[in-house]
Each structure stands twice: as structure tokens, then as C-alpha cells.
Design an enzyme around this catalytic site. Sequence first.
Site, PDB file in Angstrom:
ATOM      1  N   LYS A  55       0.843  -1.192   0.000  1.00 51.60           N
ATOM      2  CA  LYS A  55       0.000   0.000   0.000  1.00 51.60           C
ATOM      3  C   LYS A  55       0.884   1.250   0.000  1.00 51.60           C
ATOM      4  O   LYS A  55       0.662   2.179  -0.745  1.00 51.60           O
ATOM      5  CB  LYS A  55      -0.897  -0.048   1.230  1.00 51.60           C
ATOM      6  CG  LYS A  55      -1.883   1.068   1.332  1.00 51.60           C
ATOM      7  CD  LYS A  55      -2.806   0.847   2.522  1.00 51.60           C
ATOM      8  CE  LYS A  55      -3.568   2.135   2.830  1.00 51.60           C
ATOM      9  NZ  LYS A  55      -4.463   1.998   3.966  1.00 51.60           N
ATOM     10  N   GLU A  59      10.642  -4.564   4.469  1.00 53.98           N
ATOM     11  CA  GLU A  59      10.782  -5.962   4.067  1.00 53.98           C
ATOM     12  C   GLU A  59      10.423  -6.148   2.594  1.00 53.98           C
ATOM     13  O   GLU A  59      11.129  -6.814   1.827  1.00 53.98           O
ATOM     14  CB  GLU A  59       9.854  -6.863   4.906  1.00 53.98           C
ATOM     15  CG  GLU A  59      10.188  -6.928   6.372  1.00 53.98           C
ATOM     16  CD  GLU A  59       9.431  -5.907   7.211  1.00 53.98           C
ATOM     17  OE1 GLU A  59       9.141  -4.797   6.702  1.00 53.98           O
ATOM     18  OE2 GLU A  59       9.152  -6.206   8.376  1.00 53.98           O
ATOM     19  N   GLY A 107      -4.754  -2.138   5.274  1.00 54.37           N
ATOM     20  CA  GLY A 107      -3.964  -3.277   4.802  1.00 54.37           C
ATOM     21  C   GLY A 107      -4.620  -4.614   5.114  1.00 54.37           C
ATOM     22  O   GLY A 107      -4.724  -5.497   4.255  1.00 54.37           O
TER      23      GLY A 107
HETATM   24  O1  F6P Z   1       3.394  -2.760   9.745  1.00 57.57           O
HETATM   25  C1  F6P Z   1       2.057  -3.067   9.675  1.00 57.57           C
HETATM   26  C2  F6P Z   1       1.502  -2.817   8.312  1.00 57.57           C
HETATM   27  O2  F6P Z   1       1.341  -1.464   8.097  1.00 57.57           O
HETATM   28  C3  F6P Z   1       0.198  -3.561   8.101  1.00 57.57           C
HETATM   29  O3  F6P Z   1      -0.892  -2.904   8.627  1.00 57.57           O
HETATM   30  C4  F6P Z   1       0.176  -3.720   6.623  1.00 57.57           C
HETATM   31  O4  F6P Z   1      -0.734  -4.693   6.224  1.00 57.57           O
HETATM   32  C5  F6P Z   1       1.619  -4.107   6.371  1.00 57.57           C
HETATM   33  O5  F6P Z   1       2.349  -3.326   7.290  1.00 57.57           O
HETATM   34  C6  F6P Z   1       2.121  -3.884   4.973  1.00 57.57           C
HETATM   35  O6  F6P Z   1       2.041  -2.562   4.581  1.00 57.57           O
HETATM   36  P1  F6P Z   1       2.213  -2.136   3.070  1.00 57.57           P
HETATM   37  O7  F6P Z   1       1.117  -2.751   2.291  1.00 57.57           O
HETATM   38  O8  F6P Z   1       2.156  -0.649   3.055  1.00 57.57           O
HETATM   39  O9  F6P Z   1       3.561  -2.634   2.605  1.00 57.57           O
END
Ligand code: F6P
Length: 546
Positions: free
Chosen positions: A205, A211, A265
Site C-alpha cells: 500500500k 521488508e 492493509g
Molecule cells: O506494519 C504493519 C503494516 O502497516 C500492516 O498494517 C500492513 O498490512 C503491512 O504493514 C504492509 O504494509 P504495506 O502494504 O504498506 O507494505
Amino acid sequence: MTQTVAAAMAALEAHRVEISQHRIADFFAADPDRFARHHITLDDLLFDYSKHRITDATLAHLLSLARAAGVEEHRERLFAGDLVNNTENRPALHMALRSFSGEAMQLDGEDACAQARAERARVFAFAEELRQGVICGATGRAFTDVVNIGIGGSDLGPAMAARALSPFGKPGLRMHFVANVDGADLADTMTDLDPARTLFIICSKTFTTQETMANARAARAMVVAALGEGAVADHFAAVSTRNDLVAAFGVRPERTFCMWDWVGGRYSIWSSIGLSLAIFIGPEHFEDFLRGGHDVDRHFQDAPLQDNIPALMALLGVWYRNIWGCQSHAVIPYDQRLARFPAYLQQLDMESNGKSVTRTGEKAMFETAPVIWGEPGSNGQHAFFQMLHQGTDVIPVDFLVAAKPTSAAAGQHDLLVANCLAQSEALMRGRSLAQAREALLAQGLDARAAAALAPHKTFPGDRPSSTFLYRALTPRQLGRLIALYEHKVFVQSVVWNINPFDQWGVELGKELCNRLAPMVSQRTAPLDELDGSTAGLIGWRRSLQG
Ligand code: F6P
């Protein structure tokens, strides 16, 4: 409002004392219609909540609590697109992603449902062309493998659902999910994959998650090494709210799918984040999956609280968490393909309701999210069920099971169902000391040996569970199950007066990791500012590195 909720909780506490002399089995003995009165159906899905420590009075108290907390008003606000995520000033409109009612959900002058439909059409077109081999890799060969790179809600939903719906997947097309910053995740996934036949989907998102970006860069380097820089555009697609960052990574606009900040998310499986799933099961099945979510939205909106499955799931959860002091809740699917469902629910429930302050920042009045955990049955029976049956803690359980298997291995399904039903029965009935002793005597033990062994073979029983029984684990059914838990979590957040749609609790660890990363990688960096333990551990690691 706060006082009325506190009074309703206090009334529940007094009621618990009143009924605590009675056992669930007694309630069944006294009422032959108990099952008939304590189950709800939603099409072919049956929710059995008769094996709980509840009477009609309990339900009346729980419904009073829900009304005192304003569950019905908050439900309206949720569906109206109000800024229910007050700390981020956003609505939570994941229901717009699966709406088939034809009604608009207005947001800043735009219809969220129309936006969702338009993006879905792009996702479906891409999925269909990839399935047909029209979209292919840089060498002109069709894709055989899709690797979804994402974490949290950008991983758990598609990974869980792809496994759950594997009988609906396109033969010869394999889905893989890489989440962990541990390089082993990507490396192990890529062991048998041919980069020339692999599409990577970067799901994030924010497109800044450490990661995911580390894995995306590593995957990009693999593609470049195997096929050259020019192949990147052919081997990557992305889902994000940040088109600018996606473009900078080298993904083509026609392979970039958007989502919106009104989709959290952990509620994003219904959005373009489901791209890998749409590719795997195809647009038609994906639409069925969305329809399952929509079925539950209508049920949650329309059914009165006493007949409302998510509302009752939530209130029973509150009953055990706040009144009986239960700290955890097990979800045991008797379905190997739902193996990742408990992990999916962990994020949904614990990231949503694992909070200690109210919406307005005061200390929460009640304990909030329990620990959600589980593994498929019957495996769990040979591992942790010992504790469920004889441990000192009472752990309410949700059992999930299909009447029919979705694949050819039908022969063993009766046994699977029998195991599931036997466990909920055993948890409820238990076995008294006298019954245990009698059984041992009947087996030929002498009185002394029977008396010595009987306490070990005694089961306290009276342990509550709900059972979800449905025809088969189809896309629509999976959609229903997920949405039931989503709305359950929402109702509990209302009772606890917390915002379920933010997740500030994940921030501190991320910040500290950014601070520590250079100290971990640069072996001479000073550690003086760190606490003794952290400095000691980094020092020990440096010595192990040689
Ligand atoms: O760190 C938690 C979080 O923000 C979750 O709520 C989310 O699903 C996940 O990390 C991944 O976030 P992104 O889709 O922005 O990579």
C-alpha cells in the site's frame, strides 16, 4: 454512554455469578430446543452458538451492552463512509470493494464503489490475459509462476486464500508468497523457478515497507542477472497507493494497480491486493469471493442484533474476554486448506483491536483483543488439544468445517467431520472424576489403581465453542467467512470504544530497527547509546561473525 456501558458490563458480571453453577450440558438437558434456538443460517452456512455458557438472560444482557455501546449507530457510520478511523482521519470502506448492491458509497464527491469497479476491471483484464498466455515474459514464453512480494495485509490475505481455494486454481499456474525480510524466504521460493517464466507482483500500500522493498530489490536483481535490465518491465507488476514510487521502480503504468487509503492493509484482500488470487482462480471465481463478502455485509447491516452472526460472535467474545477473563481464543478449521486462516485472523483481530486507549486517547476501560491462534484440525488434536481439554485456562474455540470436500479426496471427509464434532462435544461434556473411576474399574483396574489414575483421566468440560458448518469451501464461502470475522472485530471495537482501523503499535519497532540497522551492519559502529542487553547482543553477534 461510558456509564451505561460500564453498567451493562457490571450487570453481566453479576449475571455470570448467578449462572456459574450451571453447565452448558445442563442447559441442553433442560431445553430440547436449545440448538434450534441458538443457531443462525446464512444461506448454506450454519453458525451454531448453542455450546456456550449462555442462557436467554445472558443474551439479553449482551444485547443491552451492544446497544449501550452504540453498535447499531457505529455500524451505520461505518457503511456511510464516516471517518471511523479517527486517528488517521479516514473512513474504512472495504465494503465498497465487494458491493454489488448498485448503491453508491460517496467519498469526497466520488463513488468508492465505482472507483473499485473500474480498478477491478483492470485487474480482471490483466489476470485473464496472463492466464491465457497473452501477457508473457521477456522471452515470449507464458508465465508459469507468480511470486507475490508483500507483508502483513499485502501477503496474508492472498496467501491464505490461494491455499484455501487451490482446487479452483488454474492447473500449471503456481502462486508463491514471499514476505519475510529474511532472504531465505525469496531464495527458497526461487530455487526451482525459472525467472523467464516468473511474474513478480510487488504488493505494498505504501511502497515503502522495508521488508517488501528489500525483497522487491532482490527479485529485480535476479531478473536483471538472468534476463537483463530490459526484462524488468515485463516481469513486474505492482499494487500500491504510490504510483510515483512504483514507476520509479520500473513497473509499467498498465501493470500498476491502485488502491486507496480508505482500504486498510488487513482489509485489502478484496482490492487489487488480491491480484495474485485473481490470476490464480480467475475473474469469475474472484467475483464469487467478493459476493461472499457482500452477502455478509448485507446480513450485518440488515439482521437485528439478536440474529446477527458477526454481532453474536463479537458479543460472545466479549463475554469470555471481559467477564470470564479468557485471554485467548482458538480458531480451528477442520480443513487443511484453511491452514493459514488463523494467521490471517491474527492480523485482522490483533492488529485491529490490540489497543489500550480509547478512540479519544483515554485508558481503555476493558481488556481488549484476546490472543487469536490456531492450527487445522485434526492435526491440533495431537498437539495442543491436551491443554484445551485439561489445561487450567478456558479457551473458547471456533470450529470451521465443510459438509463436503472440494476435491477428489472425499473418502476421508466423514472422518474429518466426525473429529470436528467430537472435539466440541468433548470440550462441552468433559468427564467427571466418578465417571473416570468407573471406566477404569470397568477396564479391570483395582480400586486403588483406579482412584490413583482417575484424576488424570478427568476432563472438566463446560468449555465453550462455536461451530461454522457450510456446504463446501468455495470462493463465495471463503468470502463470507472472512467478512464475518471482519465485522466481528468491528463490533468488539465498538464495545471496547477503540479505533480498530489504525496500527500505531507497529511503529516503534520499525523506528528502532532503522536506528539499529547501521550498528548491526557496520561492525565498528559505537554502541554506547544502547541499553546493555541490546549492546551485548550486537557485540556477541559481532564476535560470532569472526
Ligand atoms: O506494519 C504493519 C503494516 O502497516 C500492516 O498494517 C500492513 O498490512 C503491512 O504493514 C504492509 O504494509 P504495506 O502494504 O504498506 O507494505
